[in-house]
Write a protein that holds these residues in place. Sequence first.
Motif, PDB file in Angstrom:
ATOM      1  N   GLY A   1       0.821  -1.215   0.000  1.00  0.00           N
ATOM      2  CA  GLY A   1       0.000   0.000   0.000  1.00  0.00           C
ATOM      3  C   GLY A   1       0.854   1.263   0.000  1.00  0.00           C
ATOM      4  N   ASP A   2       1.895   1.289   0.834  1.00  0.00           N
ATOM      5  CA  ASP A   2       2.782   2.462   0.871  1.00  0.00           C
ATOM      6  C   ASP A   2       3.528   2.609  -0.449  1.00  0.00           C
ATOM      7  OD1 ASP A   2       2.029   3.250   3.369  1.00  0.00           O
ATOM      8  OD2 ASP A   2       3.695   2.261   4.417  1.00  0.00           O
ATOM      9  N   ALA A   3       3.923   1.484  -1.019  1.00  0.00           N
ATOM     10  CA  ALA A   3       4.654   1.528  -2.292  1.00  0.00           C
ATOM     11  C   ALA A   3       3.760   2.061  -3.418  1.00  0.00           C
ATOM     12  CB  ALA A   3       5.189   0.135  -2.643  1.00  0.00           C
ATOM     13  N   VAL A   4       2.484   1.685  -3.405  1.00  0.00           N
ATOM     14  CA  VAL A   4       1.563   2.199  -4.427  1.00  0.00           C
ATOM     15  C   VAL A   4       1.356   3.707  -4.230  1.00  0.00           C
ATOM     16  CG1 VAL A   4      -0.809   2.129  -5.327  1.00  0.00           C
ATOM     17  CG2 VAL A   4       0.381  -0.009  -4.778  1.00  0.00           C
ATOM     18  N   ARG A   5       1.217   4.116  -2.960  1.00  0.00           N
ATOM     19  CA  ARG A   5       1.056   5.555  -2.674  1.00  0.00           C
ATOM     20  C   ARG A   5       2.262   6.336  -3.184  1.00  0.00           C
ATOM     21  NH1 ARG A   5      -2.140   4.304   1.538  1.00  0.00           N
ATOM     22  NH2 ARG A   5      -0.425   3.589   2.851  1.00  0.00           N
ATOM     23  N   ALA A   6       3.452   5.769  -2.963  1.00  0.00           N
ATOM     24  CA  ALA A   6       4.672   6.447  -3.431  1.00  0.00           C
ATOM     25  C   ALA A   6       4.682   6.545  -4.957  1.00  0.00           C
ATOM     26  CB  ALA A   6       5.909   5.690  -2.937  1.00  0.00           C
ATOM     27  N   ALA A   7       4.170   5.523  -5.623  1.00  0.00           N
ATOM     28  CA  ALA A   7       4.126   5.551  -7.101  1.00  0.00           C
ATOM     29  C   ALA A   7       3.187   6.659  -7.574  1.00  0.00           C
ATOM     30  CB  ALA A   7       3.674   4.194  -7.636  1.00  0.00           C
ATOM     31  N   HIS A   8       2.036   6.773  -6.923  1.00  0.00           N
ATOM     32  CA  HIS A   8       1.097   7.840  -7.304  1.00  0.00           C
ATOM     33  C   HIS A   8       1.740   9.210  -7.071  1.00  0.00           C
ATOM     34  CE1 HIS A   8      -2.666   5.937  -8.505  1.00  0.00           C
ATOM     35  NE2 HIS A   8      -2.469   5.011  -7.575  1.00  0.00           N
ATOM     36  N   ALA A   9       2.482   9.342  -5.957  1.00  0.00           N
ATOM     37  CA  ALA A   9       3.116  10.626  -5.645  1.00  0.00           C
ATOM     38  C   ALA A   9       4.228  10.947  -6.649  1.00  0.00           C
ATOM     39  CB  ALA A   9       3.680  10.595  -4.228  1.00  0.00           C
ATOM     40  N   ALA A  10       4.940   9.898  -7.080  1.00  0.00           N
ATOM     41  CA  ALA A  10       6.052  10.113  -8.013  1.00  0.00           C
ATOM     42  C   ALA A  10       5.552  10.425  -9.422  1.00  0.00           C
ATOM     43  CB  ALA A  10       6.950   8.875  -8.040  1.00  0.00           C
ATOM     44  N   LEU A  11       4.304  10.090  -9.714  1.00  0.00           N
ATOM     45  CA  LEU A  11       3.780  10.238 -11.077  1.00  0.00           C
ATOM     46  C   LEU A  11       2.490  11.058 -11.059  1.00  0.00           C
ATOM     47  CD1 LEU A  11       4.394   6.488 -11.899  1.00  0.00           C
ATOM     48  CD2 LEU A  11       5.642   8.370 -12.950  1.00  0.00           C
ATOM     49  N   PRO A  12       2.609  12.344 -10.670  1.00  0.00           N
ATOM     50  CA  PRO A  12       1.388  13.144 -10.481  1.00  0.00           C
ATOM     51  C   PRO A  12       0.621  13.408 -11.777  1.00  0.00           C
ATOM     52  CG  PRO A  12       3.353  14.516 -10.293  1.00  0.00           C
ATOM     53  CD  PRO A  12       3.830  13.107 -10.395  1.00  0.00           C
ATOM     54  N   THR A  13       1.275  13.273 -12.923  1.00  0.00           N
ATOM     55  CA  THR A  13       0.561  13.547 -14.182  1.00  0.00           C
ATOM     56  C   THR A  13      -0.336  12.383 -14.589  1.00  0.00           C
ATOM     57  OG1 THR A  13       2.396  12.670 -15.466  1.00  0.00           O
ATOM     58  CG2 THR A  13       2.384  15.053 -15.066  1.00  0.00           C
TER      59      THR A  13
END
Length: 428
Positions: free
Chosen positions: A181-193
Amino acid sequence: MEWQVNPTSGPQATKPKAASDYVDGQRLWQRHLDMARLGATGNGGVRRLALTAEDNEARGLLATWAANRNFDVSMDAIGNVFVRREGTDSHAAPVLTGSHLDSQPTGGKFDGTYGVLAALEALEAIDTAGFKTRRPIEVVSWTNEEGCRFVPGCTGSLVYRTPADLQRYLVIKDVEGISLGDAVRAAHAALPTIRQRPLGGPVWAFVEAHIEQGPELERQAKTIGAVTGIQGTRRFEITVHGEDAHAGTTPRRARKDALSAAVAMVAALEQLFYDKEDTVRFTVGRFEVWPNAPSVVPGKVFFTIDFRHPDDAVLTSLGDQVASICETNRKNSTVDVKQVIRTPPIKFPERIVAAVELAAQRLGLPTMRIASGAAHDAQNLFHLAPTGMIFVPCEKGISHNERENAQQADLTAGARVLADVILDLANE
Ligand SMILES: [Zn+2]
């Protein structure tokens, strides 16, 4: 007025253009090289574990290519990335095609990546040709297919199949204690577009292109494998309990040697699983001994059995004998047999297998029907919609290896078949 078709004008003059005519093999190849830079290893391979910085960069690169074509890019709550080309009926269930961008720790450039890049190439070919499709087409990159950072693998497609299970998967942790879950959140944060999208949704059909990861296509000089299904798997964990004892003082009759018992079990199991046709896949891939000291009679052994076969009856009849074989050979130790995985074999619907075969034949590509020995995301999509796979050869069948290699012409051929197959499906 002349209505006669001139027979000497040849097929070139009258043949309508196909999506496959617009596949750009050079672009497809170059994209493999570009992707391979993300997580590149010293030995020409790739280390791109799911939802790491490298994997997120790969998502970003896919999104950039897609955005350049004005395709819509989105990511769901388990990190699956979708590239969508709209259909004339935007409410129609989409045709999905894709694979995964994550790799094994010492993986190659093609496993998974090919299925995503071939799908994008097919979509661009359809777009360049100017074909309108009734159904939307979505290229998908599934999260954590390899299952080496988070267990089990094929997580993205598993959760897409049953969104209600999402929370159960988000709490799974990697070896460093980071949750999925944290890793997915980090992916969303890293790819805001990349916009967020709801999890799951209807699927009209799913087609996954992949390197074969076995030697058959190369051996039989075929370019396209029309995949008939995926074999079933049973996995067991065996724990043998003996008793630690002094290697110098304990006579044989007094020993409870767990290793001696485990070795007898493996020998008997190898006999049971011996198959002269060589279809049975039987592997003891993990074997651990305690205390693993030269002067101690081993008090405990743990080993795994991975057993695969395309026929469920064989999976049942052989797999059901594992426990009794272990019991018979336990000597004076005790044994605990646990089945941890049972996945039934899958048979892809004939109409998808035939569509792949026919598309290959139309393009004059040598083709054969072939069963998949490896697991793929397609086995989850199978439960949602008509599903199939396209295999292309890889050098000597080597995969999950930094030396994994494939020919540009074969990758192009697979993308051409994929383009024609999904165009037809998207007009259903
Ligand atoms: Zn793969």
